[in-house]
Design a protein around this motif. Sequence first.
Motif, PDB file in Angstrom:
ATOM      1  N   TYR A 211     -38.570 -56.775 -13.725  1.00 45.06           N
ATOM      2  CA  TYR A 211     -37.516 -56.363 -12.797  1.00 45.06           C
ATOM      3  C   TYR A 211     -36.608 -57.549 -12.487  1.00 45.06           C
ATOM      4  O   TYR A 211     -37.037 -58.705 -12.504  1.00 45.06           O
ATOM      5  CB  TYR A 211     -38.122 -55.810 -11.497  1.00 45.06           C
ATOM      6  N   ARG A 212     -35.362 -57.229 -12.165  1.00 46.84           N
ATOM      7  CA  ARG A 212     -34.361 -58.264 -11.908  1.00 46.84           C
ATOM      8  C   ARG A 212     -33.526 -57.883 -10.692  1.00 46.84           C
ATOM      9  O   ARG A 212     -33.180 -56.719 -10.494  1.00 46.84           O
ATOM     10  CB  ARG A 212     -33.451 -58.429 -13.130  1.00 46.84           C
ATOM     11  N   THR A 213     -33.222 -58.873  -9.867  1.00 49.02           N
ATOM     12  CA  THR A 213     -32.374 -58.655  -8.695  1.00 49.02           C
ATOM     13  C   THR A 213     -31.204 -59.624  -8.722  1.00 49.02           C
ATOM     14  O   THR A 213     -31.341 -60.759  -9.190  1.00 49.02           O
ATOM     15  CB  THR A 213     -33.157 -58.842  -7.372  1.00 49.02           C
ATOM     16  N   GLU A 214     -30.059 -59.168  -8.236  1.00 49.86           N
ATOM     17  CA  GLU A 214     -28.881 -60.032  -8.118  1.00 49.86           C
ATOM     18  C   GLU A 214     -28.422 -60.151  -6.671  1.00 49.86           C
ATOM     19  O   GLU A 214     -27.351 -60.699  -6.394  1.00 49.86           O
ATOM     20  CB  GLU A 214     -27.744 -59.501  -8.985  1.00 49.86           C
ATOM     21  N   ASP A 215     -29.249 -59.640  -5.733  1.00 54.46           N
ATOM     22  CA  ASP A 215     -28.883 -59.708  -4.324  1.00 54.46           C
ATOM     23  C   ASP A 215     -29.999 -60.322  -3.479  1.00 54.46           C
ATOM     24  O   ASP A 215     -30.222 -59.940  -2.336  1.00 54.46           O
ATOM     25  CB  ASP A 215     -28.500 -58.324  -3.792  1.00 54.46           C
ATOM     26  N   GLY A 216     -30.709 -61.259  -4.076  1.00 57.04           N
ATOM     27  CA  GLY A 216     -31.725 -61.980  -3.324  1.00 57.04           C
ATOM     28  C   GLY A 216     -32.982 -61.201  -3.040  1.00 57.04           C
ATOM     29  O   GLY A 216     -33.760 -61.583  -2.158  1.00 57.04           O
ATOM     30  N   GLY A 217     -33.215 -60.100  -3.766  1.00 60.06           N
ATOM     31  CA  GLY A 217     -34.449 -59.348  -3.592  1.00 60.06           C
ATOM     32  C   GLY A 217     -34.314 -58.079  -2.794  1.00 60.06           C
ATOM     33  O   GLY A 217     -35.320 -57.401  -2.538  1.00 60.06           O
ATOM     34  N   GLU A 218     -33.086 -57.722  -2.422  1.00 61.87           N
ATOM     35  CA  GLU A 218     -32.892 -56.482  -1.672  1.00 61.87           C
ATOM     36  C   GLU A 218     -33.078 -55.267  -2.572  1.00 61.87           C
ATOM     37  O   GLU A 218     -33.671 -54.265  -2.166  1.00 61.87           O
ATOM     38  CB  GLU A 218     -31.495 -56.462  -1.041  1.00 61.87           C
ATOM     39  N   THR A 219     -32.548 -55.344  -3.775  1.00 60.23           N
ATOM     40  CA  THR A 219     -32.701 -54.258  -4.738  1.00 60.23           C
ATOM     41  C   THR A 219     -33.116 -54.842  -6.085  1.00 60.23           C
ATOM     42  O   THR A 219     -32.760 -55.977  -6.415  1.00 60.23           O
ATOM     43  CB  THR A 219     -31.396 -53.461  -4.911  1.00 60.23           C
ATOM     44  N   TRP A 220     -33.840 -54.022  -6.857  1.00 63.12           N
ATOM     45  CA  TRP A 220     -34.369 -54.481  -8.135  1.00 63.12           C
ATOM     46  C   TRP A 220     -34.059 -53.458  -9.228  1.00 63.12           C
ATOM     47  O   TRP A 220     -34.111 -52.254  -8.988  1.00 63.12           O
ATOM     48  CB  TRP A 220     -35.890 -54.689  -8.062  1.00 63.12           C
ATOM     49  N   LYS A 221     -33.767 -53.951 -10.417  1.00 63.27           N
ATOM     50  CA  LYS A 221     -33.476 -53.099 -11.563  1.00 63.27           C
ATOM     51  C   LYS A 221     -34.487 -53.388 -12.669  1.00 63.27           C
ATOM     52  O   LYS A 221     -34.763 -54.547 -12.983  1.00 63.27           O
ATOM     53  CB  LYS A 221     -32.061 -53.363 -12.078  1.00 63.27           C
ATOM     54  N   SER A 222     -35.026 -52.318 -13.267  1.00 63.61           N
ATOM     55  CA  SER A 222     -35.932 -52.476 -14.399  1.00 63.61           C
ATOM     56  C   SER A 222     -35.131 -52.896 -15.629  1.00 63.61           C
ATOM     57  O   SER A 222     -34.174 -52.225 -16.005  1.00 63.61           O
ATOM     58  CB  SER A 222     -36.666 -51.163 -14.675  1.00 63.61           C
ATOM     59  N   VAL A 223     -35.532 -54.019 -16.256  1.00 59.66           N
ATOM     60  CA  VAL A 223     -34.798 -54.524 -17.418  1.00 59.66           C
ATOM     61  C   VAL A 223     -35.666 -54.560 -18.671  1.00 59.66           C
ATOM     62  O   VAL A 223     -35.175 -54.865 -19.751  1.00 59.66           O
ATOM     63  CB  VAL A 223     -34.221 -55.930 -17.140  1.00 59.66           C
ATOM     64  N   SER A 224     -36.960 -54.239 -18.534  1.00 62.87           N
ATOM     65  CA  SER A 224     -37.846 -54.245 -19.694  1.00 62.87           C
ATOM     66  C   SER A 224     -39.134 -53.512 -19.340  1.00 62.87           C
ATOM     67  O   SER A 224     -39.522 -53.448 -18.167  1.00 62.87           O
ATOM     68  CB  SER A 224     -38.174 -55.675 -20.128  1.00 62.87           C
TER      69      SER A 224
END
Length: 524
Positions: A211-224
Amino acid sequence: MKRWAWVSILAAGICSGTMARGADQSSGWKTLSETWEGGTTASVWKMTSWPGRDELIASARSNGLWSSTDGGQSWKRMGEPGKTPPNAGQAVDFVFDPKDHNTMWTSGMYNYGVWRTTDAGKTFSHISNNNHVDGFAVDFTDPDRKIQLMGLHEQEHSLQKSIDGGATWTKIGDKIPAGSEFSTDPIIIDAKTYIINSCGWNKPGEHWGIYRTEDGGETWKSVSTEGASGNATITSKGDIFWSVQWDQQIIKSSDKGKTWERIKAPARGIVVEIKPDRLVALGGNRKAQMYVSKDDGKTWTPFGEPLPFKAHGFTYDDVRKCLVAWEDRAESGRKDGSLARWDLPADLDAAFSLKSTDLTVWDGEGYADGHGWISPAGKNTLRITSAEHYNGTHALEYHVEGVESSSGGWNWADWQMPAVTDISGFESLSFYIKVTGDKPTALQVALASGPDKAATANANIAKYTPEFMDGKWHRVIVPLKDLISDSKFNPKTAYEIRLLSTQAKESSFSAFVDVVQFLKPSGK
């Protein structure tokens, strides 16, 4: 669960193994006779080198941190005596400040926690109340090192965040999508961009991913959906290399973790950057062969001789210009020889160009593809055993009881044409042997070829290694010319090694055979 699981990748029993033995063999693996302060015999759990310093750091099982400043020959306990770091648990991660060679963070499990030193290991301070920790990460884009992440050992949604340099911690793992596995090994790209794995033994493969976040951990996106685990490597070019749980296959991201691809290569586990255009990793036979990549991980080439043991890991000392590998005594059962070092030449490409020329057809590490037979049968057996071995985890046991003569063979290719082996370009047969019990009168070796199972002449092992029946492991090297002779044996379709014994009645002995190789003309 053990967090450092090295898995053999040899599936069929045939692979290249040992380096070409030229006239100059100043560079090669040498087992270290290490000395531990206070007479301790440490079981190394993990090891790393301190960048910019002539220092190796070892985490011992339930026995604290140790330091070596002589390339692994001698070791002293780190920290203040009786204080820090703790003597419980073991370190899992080491993080070094790239701008300050005196500062290191280390995290670990089983009552270990997270510690920091700012004086090169003389003293340590405990920076978290969590004592069961796996991975740790620091935001090095921030000159004050305020943002830090840690993942708790084998816990779902466990990710913790600090914005004050570790003084206080807040749980942000609960914002990782539901159903994810253990979130234990964080990566920080910048102040807002983090990567976390979802992987563990609780639900193997079911909810694995990254998982990856671009907002400091508020939201996460599955990338693999890959089950990455352990410490990732970020190269000077920004590529991220991570290994997958269990089989230790390597995955790579070249876009800061947005996308991932699996590398199709024999290399496994941790990737180490020697210099910007040279990556090295372990793999191959018994997870003991070094591989190098000169194209950012696209292709990998074996170099150098295999390690003298199945390695749990390795590190590169950029000051001494050497590779240091270790095995875990607690798992291997060995009491010495758990460390090995390779002092690389000044011209690193000279080391990377050392080609593998020998052929290992069986070493018993992690598989049992072939089949054994012995005649007469009854109490006589030829089988794989884990009770005795020269290297790795298994050996072949040729066991004889109460007969005057016996013969048996082990088919390394599982009799699957064309899985047989062309040994026509090799000079010698090499194997390790150990004899226990009553000494046989004679013990001979031979080879067989397919498809008609034609055998070579027999060679008396004592001719090549007279002392081989003394109850210790010995290497035997038999010139193929002594075997093949004028027989109908076909060296292009070799598939089996045979033993033939002669002994007194009612006697009983076992001959253990391990690491069966064919050597090129330069091999000895």
